[in-house]
Structures are given as structure tokens and as C-alpha cells.
Design a protein around this motif. Structure first.
Motif, PDB file in Angstrom:
ATOM      1  N   THR A 108       0.875  -1.179   0.000  1.00  0.00           N
ATOM      2  CA  THR A 108       0.000   0.000   0.000  1.00  0.00           C
ATOM      3  C   THR A 108       0.906   1.221   0.000  1.00  0.00           C
ATOM      4  O   THR A 108       1.829   1.311   0.797  1.00  0.00           O
ATOM      5  N   LEU A 109       0.630   2.147  -0.892  1.00  0.00           N
ATOM      6  CA  LEU A 109       1.433   3.352  -1.020  1.00  0.00           C
ATOM      7  C   LEU A 109       0.589   4.562  -0.623  1.00  0.00           C
ATOM      8  O   LEU A 109      -0.520   4.745  -1.127  1.00  0.00           O
ATOM      9  N   VAL A 110       1.106   5.365   0.292  1.00  0.00           N
ATOM     10  CA  VAL A 110       0.440   6.591   0.725  1.00  0.00           C
ATOM     11  C   VAL A 110       1.346   7.753   0.326  1.00  0.00           C
ATOM     12  O   VAL A 110       2.471   7.856   0.795  1.00  0.00           O
ATOM     13  N   GLU A 111       0.839   8.604  -0.558  1.00  0.00           N
ATOM     14  CA  GLU A 111       1.591   9.761  -1.030  1.00  0.00           C
ATOM     15  C   GLU A 111       0.924  11.024  -0.501  1.00  0.00           C
ATOM     16  O   GLU A 111      -0.297  11.160  -0.569  1.00  0.00           O
ATOM     17  N   ARG A 112       1.731  11.946   0.006  1.00  0.00           N
ATOM     18  CA  ARG A 112       1.229  13.173   0.597  1.00  0.00           C
ATOM     19  C   ARG A 112       1.840  14.385  -0.092  1.00  0.00           C
ATOM     20  O   ARG A 112       3.006  14.371  -0.446  1.00  0.00           O
ATOM     21  N   SER A 122       5.026   6.967   1.758  1.00  0.00           N
ATOM     22  CA  SER A 122       5.380   5.858   2.628  1.00  0.00           C
ATOM     23  C   SER A 122       4.746   4.598   2.060  1.00  0.00           C
ATOM     24  O   SER A 122       3.649   4.632   1.506  1.00  0.00           O
ATOM     25  N   GLU A 123       5.455   3.502   2.201  1.00  0.00           N
ATOM     26  CA  GLU A 123       4.978   2.229   1.674  1.00  0.00           C
ATOM     27  C   GLU A 123       4.741   1.276   2.837  1.00  0.00           C
ATOM     28  O   GLU A 123       5.534   1.215   3.773  1.00  0.00           O
ATOM     29  N   TRP A 124       3.649   0.542   2.763  1.00  0.00           N
ATOM     30  CA  TRP A 124       3.214  -0.360   3.820  1.00  0.00           C
ATOM     31  C   TRP A 124       2.948  -1.736   3.228  1.00  0.00           C
ATOM     32  O   TRP A 124       2.591  -1.849   2.064  1.00  0.00           O
ATOM     33  N   GLN A 125       3.081  -2.772   4.019  1.00  0.00           N
ATOM     34  CA  GLN A 125       2.710  -4.110   3.591  1.00  0.00           C
ATOM     35  C   GLN A 125       1.205  -4.261   3.774  1.00  0.00           C
ATOM     36  O   GLN A 125       0.687  -4.140   4.886  1.00  0.00           O
ATOM     37  N   THR A 126       0.493  -4.539   2.702  1.00  0.00           N
ATOM     38  CA  THR A 126      -0.961  -4.572   2.745  1.00  0.00           C
ATOM     39  C   THR A 126      -1.485  -5.627   3.716  1.00  0.00           C
ATOM     40  O   THR A 126      -2.455  -5.376   4.436  1.00  0.00           O
ATOM     41  N   GLY A 127      -0.868  -6.777   3.774  1.00  0.00           N
ATOM     42  CA  GLY A 127      -1.356  -7.840   4.642  1.00  0.00           C
ATOM     43  C   GLY A 127      -1.320  -7.492   6.117  1.00  0.00           C
ATOM     44  O   GLY A 127      -2.093  -8.030   6.910  1.00  0.00           O
ATOM     45  N   TRP A 128      -0.434  -6.591   6.518  1.00  0.00           N
ATOM     46  CA  TRP A 128      -0.294  -6.228   7.930  1.00  0.00           C
ATOM     47  C   TRP A 128      -0.934  -4.891   8.266  1.00  0.00           C
ATOM     48  O   TRP A 128      -0.976  -4.487   9.429  1.00  0.00           O
ATOM     49  N   LEU A 129      -1.423  -4.202   7.274  1.00  0.00           N
ATOM     50  CA  LEU A 129      -1.946  -2.860   7.464  1.00  0.00           C
ATOM     51  C   LEU A 129      -3.354  -2.898   8.053  1.00  0.00           C
ATOM     52  O   LEU A 129      -4.191  -3.685   7.644  1.00  0.00           O
ATOM     53  N   ARG A 130      -3.606  -2.039   9.026  1.00  0.00           N
ATOM     54  CA  ARG A 130      -4.918  -1.937   9.662  1.00  0.00           C
ATOM     55  C   ARG A 130      -5.421  -0.507   9.548  1.00  0.00           C
ATOM     56  O   ARG A 130      -4.674   0.445   9.734  1.00  0.00           O
ATOM     57  N   LEU A 131      -6.706  -0.378   9.243  1.00  0.00           N
ATOM     58  CA  LEU A 131      -7.367   0.906   9.179  1.00  0.00           C
ATOM     59  C   LEU A 131      -8.192   1.066  10.445  1.00  0.00           C
ATOM     60  O   LEU A 131      -9.090   0.275  10.708  1.00  0.00           O
TER      61      LEU A 131
END
Length: 181
Positions: A108-112, A122-131
């Protein structure tokens, strides 16, 4: 039980479905792509016209005050004009900020873009990411992405109801698993 503010998306299970690795190999298109920008009710030309009309009005009143010999009022007129132009420039800077979230099966990529126009990501691993949707915050619910001890707020410049739209959209897609508080 659905949340009063969050609606039906609150009943989504805590763990998101797993996307098969074959899907990631077939396409580089993200599963989810959203851009959050601040509210903007006008156009650039509209703001330029507003500043031009305000400047013309201030020039006329400035000339009138100077002709009457009321130089303190002329100074006041210049201060009001400077404040109004400063406000329009500050609003233009505020409208620059945005946040883009793109979700692929593996990342998951979050661009600001901040108010100064600087880009960070910032780049995140989708499987471990929590909203996480945190209710009870001043100004409405707070959206937070968390994973591996890192945390990032999403859409802080949006209104309370607008912050829930990305959460509802992400809950419908395989990706960050929602965790509600």
C-alpha cells in the motif's frame, strides 16, 4: 451492530480477505486508488477576480480617505487589504495539500503533498496494514493506518463525514483490514 456514524461498513470482519498471488502477477493496476483533497469552492480565476475587485475597492477608499485628510483611515484601509490578500494566499497554500492511497495485493502506497507543496510517500505491507476509525475525537472521527509500530493519520484536513468515505471504500476492497474503536 452498525455504528451510527460509520453505517454498515462497521460490520466488516476484522481481517480482510487474502488476494491470491496470481492476481498480483497479472496486473500492476492498484486494487484501490483514492485521492483526498481539501474542499475548494472556487476557481483560480474566481480568486484572482476577487483580489482584483478588493484591490480596486481599497484603492478607491484609500484615495477618498487621503482626499479627506484622514490618513489613519487610509492606513487602516491598507492593513485590511494586506490581510485580505494574505488570507487568499494562505487559502491557496491550504488547498495544495492532498493524500493519495493506492492499494495493491502486496503493498500500500500513501503519497502526501503538504501545504508547502512538498511530496512525501510511505509504503506499507498490505497484509499487515490496519485501518482504525477512532470516534470521539474533536472535529469528528479520525482515520489512522497502522502497521509494525508505525501510524499515519489519513485526511486530517477533511470534515468528519468526509473522513469516513475512504474508510467505507477501503472496507469494500481487499486491502487494509478495518479495526474499529
Amino acid at each position: 451492530m452498525p455504528d451510527a456514524c460509520f453505517g454498515d461498513a462497521a460490520v466488516v470482519p476484522v481481517f480482510a480477505s487474502v488476494v491470491p498471488p496470481a492476481r498480483a502477477a497479472k496486473t500492476d493496476e492498484p486494487l484501490f486508488d483514492a485521492v483526498a483533497t481539501s474542499n475548494d469552492g472556487g476557481t483560480r480565476n474566481g480568486r484572482l477576480i476577487f483580489v482584483a475587485v478588493l484591490t480596486a475597492y481599497s484603492a478607491i477608499t484609500l484615495f477618498a480617505w487621503l482626499c479627506l485628510g484622514a490618513w489613519p483611515m487610509a492606513l487602516y484601509s491598507l492593513i485590511v487589504l494586506a490581510f485580505a490578500i494574505w488570507s487568499v494566499i494562505g487559502d491557496a497554500r491550504r488547498r495544495r495539500q492532498s493524500k493519495r492511497i493506492r492499494v495493491w495485493p502486496d503493498r500500500t502506497l500513501v503519497e502526501r503533498i503538504d501545504v508547502a507543496g512538498r511530496r512525501t510517500s510511505s509504503e506499507w505491507q498490505t497484509g499487515w496494514l490496519r485501518l482504525t476509525v477512532e470516534h470521539g475525537q474533536p472535529g469528528g472521527p479520525c482515520l489512522r493506518l497502522t502497521s509494525h509500530g508505525r501510524s499515519e493519520t489519513v485526511g486530517a484536513f477533511l470534515t468528519g463525514r468526509e473522513r469516513l468515505d475512504p474508510a467505507k471504500a477501503l472496507a469494500r476492497h481487499p486491502g487494509p483490514a478495518p479495526a474499529l474503536r
